[in-house]
Design a protein around this motif. Structure first.
Motif, mmCIF file in Angstrom:
data_model
loop_
_atom_site.group_PDB
_atom_site.id
_atom_site.type_symbol
_atom_site.label_atom_id
_atom_site.label_comp_id
_atom_site.label_asym_id
_atom_site.label_seq_id
_atom_site.Cartn_x
_atom_site.Cartn_y
_atom_site.Cartn_z
ATOM 1 N N THR A 67 -76.540 38.726 -48.031
ATOM 2 C CA THR A 67 -76.724 40.106 -47.556
ATOM 3 C C THR A 67 -75.730 40.492 -46.469
ATOM 4 O O THR A 67 -75.316 41.642 -46.380
ATOM 5 C CB THR A 67 -78.158 40.288 -46.987
ATOM 6 N N TYR A 68 -75.342 39.525 -45.630
ATOM 7 C CA TYR A 68 -74.404 39.861 -44.550
ATOM 8 C C TYR A 68 -73.138 40.491 -45.129
ATOM 9 O O TYR A 68 -72.742 41.590 -44.748
ATOM 10 C CB TYR A 68 -74.062 38.633 -43.684
ATOM 11 N N SER A 69 -72.483 39.783 -46.058
ATOM 12 C CA SER A 69 -71.211 40.290 -46.591
ATOM 13 C C SER A 69 -71.401 41.533 -47.455
ATOM 14 O O SER A 69 -70.507 42.379 -47.522
ATOM 15 C CB SER A 69 -70.478 39.201 -47.367
ATOM 16 N N GLN A 71 -73.286 43.907 -46.736
ATOM 17 C CA GLN A 71 -73.371 45.053 -45.821
ATOM 18 C C GLN A 71 -72.205 45.141 -44.846
ATOM 19 O O GLN A 71 -71.849 46.225 -44.415
ATOM 20 C CB GLN A 71 -74.683 44.968 -45.031
ATOM 21 N N ARG A 72 -71.614 43.990 -44.480
ATOM 22 C CA ARG A 72 -70.602 43.987 -43.418
ATOM 23 C C ARG A 72 -69.218 43.585 -43.906
ATOM 24 O O ARG A 72 -68.267 43.629 -43.139
ATOM 25 C CB ARG A 72 -71.007 43.026 -42.292
ATOM 26 N N GLY A 73 -69.116 43.155 -45.167
ATOM 27 C CA GLY A 73 -67.818 42.693 -45.676
ATOM 28 C C GLY A 73 -67.525 41.277 -45.211
ATOM 29 O O GLY A 73 -68.402 40.562 -44.727
ATOM 30 N N ARG A 80 -63.563 40.113 -35.216
ATOM 31 C CA ARG A 80 -64.674 40.944 -34.736
ATOM 32 C C ARG A 80 -65.016 40.655 -33.274
ATOM 33 O O ARG A 80 -65.669 41.459 -32.625
ATOM 34 C CB ARG A 80 -65.920 40.720 -35.597
ATOM 35 N N HIS A 81 -64.601 39.489 -32.780
ATOM 36 C CA HIS A 81 -64.873 39.175 -31.374
ATOM 37 C C HIS A 81 -63.737 39.585 -30.439
ATOM 38 O O HIS A 81 -63.877 39.475 -29.225
ATOM 39 C CB HIS A 81 -65.196 37.685 -31.208
ATOM 40 N N ASN A 82 -62.635 40.059 -31.006
ATOM 41 C CA ASN A 82 -61.493 40.446 -30.165
ATOM 42 C C ASN A 82 -61.830 41.435 -29.058
ATOM 43 O O ASN A 82 -61.288 41.338 -27.956
ATOM 44 C CB ASN A 82 -60.360 41.029 -31.021
HETATM 45 C C1 HEM Z 1 -68.493 32.000 -27.812
HETATM 46 C C2 HEM Z 1 -69.239 32.969 -27.311
HETATM 47 C C3 HEM Z 1 -69.614 34.234 -28.072
HETATM 48 C C4 HEM Z 1 -69.781 35.461 -27.505
HETATM 49 C C5 HEM Z 1 -69.643 35.790 -26.016
HETATM 50 C C6 HEM Z 1 -70.125 36.387 -28.552
HETATM 51 C C7 HEM Z 1 -70.359 37.733 -28.371
HETATM 52 C C8 HEM Z 1 -70.646 38.622 -29.385
HETATM 53 C C9 HEM Z 1 -70.870 40.029 -29.166
HETATM 54 C C10 HEM Z 1 -70.838 40.737 -27.831
HETATM 55 C C11 HEM Z 1 -71.129 40.579 -30.388
HETATM 56 C C12 HEM Z 1 -71.462 42.051 -30.716
HETATM 57 C C13 HEM Z 1 -72.932 42.154 -30.984
HETATM 58 C C14 HEM Z 1 -73.238 42.989 -32.206
HETATM 59 O O1 HEM Z 1 -73.216 44.229 -32.082
HETATM 60 O O2 HEM Z 1 -73.482 42.415 -33.289
HETATM 61 C C15 HEM Z 1 -71.048 39.509 -31.357
HETATM 62 C C16 HEM Z 1 -71.248 39.694 -32.707
HETATM 63 C C17 HEM Z 1 -71.326 38.657 -33.599
HETATM 64 N N1 HEM Z 1 -71.169 37.332 -33.335
HETATM 65 FE FE1 HEM Z 1 -70.643 36.528 -31.567
HETATM 66 N N2 HEM Z 1 -70.168 35.722 -29.757
HETATM 67 C C18 HEM Z 1 -69.870 34.397 -29.515
HETATM 68 C C19 HEM Z 1 -69.851 33.391 -30.453
HETATM 69 C C20 HEM Z 1 -70.228 33.514 -31.760
HETATM 70 C C21 HEM Z 1 -70.329 32.428 -32.708
HETATM 71 C C22 HEM Z 1 -70.040 30.957 -32.373
HETATM 72 C C23 HEM Z 1 -70.732 32.970 -33.895
HETATM 73 C C24 HEM Z 1 -70.985 32.300 -35.208
HETATM 74 C C25 HEM Z 1 -71.410 31.092 -35.352
HETATM 75 C C26 HEM Z 1 -70.888 34.393 -33.689
HETATM 76 C C27 HEM Z 1 -71.301 35.272 -34.654
HETATM 77 C C28 HEM Z 1 -71.367 36.628 -34.488
HETATM 78 C C29 HEM Z 1 -71.664 37.570 -35.572
HETATM 79 C C30 HEM Z 1 -71.943 37.226 -37.023
HETATM 80 C C31 HEM Z 1 -71.618 38.839 -35.020
HETATM 81 C C32 HEM Z 1 -71.787 40.179 -35.747
HETATM 82 C C33 HEM Z 1 -70.425 40.580 -36.348
HETATM 83 C C34 HEM Z 1 -70.490 41.898 -37.070
HETATM 84 O O3 HEM Z 1 -70.950 41.939 -38.228
HETATM 85 O O4 HEM Z 1 -70.082 42.905 -36.479
HETATM 86 N N3 HEM Z 1 -70.575 34.687 -32.390
HETATM 87 N N4 HEM Z 1 -70.765 38.343 -30.721
#
Ligand code: HEM
Length: 134
Positions: A67-69, A71-73, A80-82
């Motif tokens: 479901t993730y992909s 809806q989100r690709g 996405r973390h940039n």
């Molecule tokens: C290392 C520290 C990390 C920080 C500070 C961080 C921070 C964030 C923030 C602020 C968001 C936006 C929240 C949202 O609106 O969804 C986000 C999204 C997300 N993060 Fe992280 N993250 C980290 C590590 C990780 C890791 C290790 C994973 C995977 C194992 C992960 C998976 C995701 C996913 C799947 C999303 C949603 C992406 C999307 O569909 O837009 N993150 N993260």
């Protein structure tokens, strides 16, 4: 093995499926909500959305529904973390809350170690700056 054996269970199934991943992520976000460095990065008005995104991503990664992909690709997680300032301090805080959440599941040790190993490696890969938190 007999002819009636189904396919080997996925990791997603072994740990308890959707209920387990949702419990993990909700517990994790309780920690994030109390963290002064991490909370400002997250969308205050869409925490349910954030919970859904991380839960659905992890479920898909571990062999659950895709479901993730749908809806989100493509996840493109680093990209996405940039927009976020992820230095070693942010990473260690993220991992600290995730560690507590993983432990709260009380999984069998091998499953816990498998899950933790992945999360730790993924978090190290998400670091995108060595500058101090602004
Ligand atoms: C290392 C520290 C990390 C920080 C500070 C961080 C921070 C964030 C923030 C602020 C968001 C936006 C929240 C949202 O609106 O969804 C986000 C999204 C997300 N993060 Fe992280 N993250 C980290 C590590 C990780 C890791 C290790 C994973 C995977 C194992 C992960 C998976 C995701 C996913 C799947 C999303 C949603 C992406 C999307 O569909 O837009 N993150 N993260």
């Amino acid at each position: 093995m007999t002819a009636t054996d189904g396919p080997a269970p996925t990791f997603y199934e072994q740990v308890g499926g959707h209920e387990t991943f949702e419990r993990l992520v909700r517990r994790f976000y309780e920690g994030v909500a109390a963290d002064p460095v991490l909370t400002p990065m997250y969308p205050e008005d869409d925490m349910e959305g954030a919970i859904w995104r991380l839960t659905a991503f992890l479920e898909q990664y571990w062999g659950g529904p895709g479901t993730y992909s749908e809806q989100r690709g493509h996840p493109r997680l680093r990209m996405r973390h940039n927009p976020f300032h992820i230095n070693p301090d942010a990473r260690d805080r993220w991992l600290g809350h995730m560690r507590a959440a993983v432990q709260s599941l009380a999984l069998p040790p091998l499953l816990e170690a498998t899950l933790w190993d992945y999360l730790e490696r993924a978090a190290f890969a998400m670091v995108n700056t060595f500058e101090e938190t602004p």
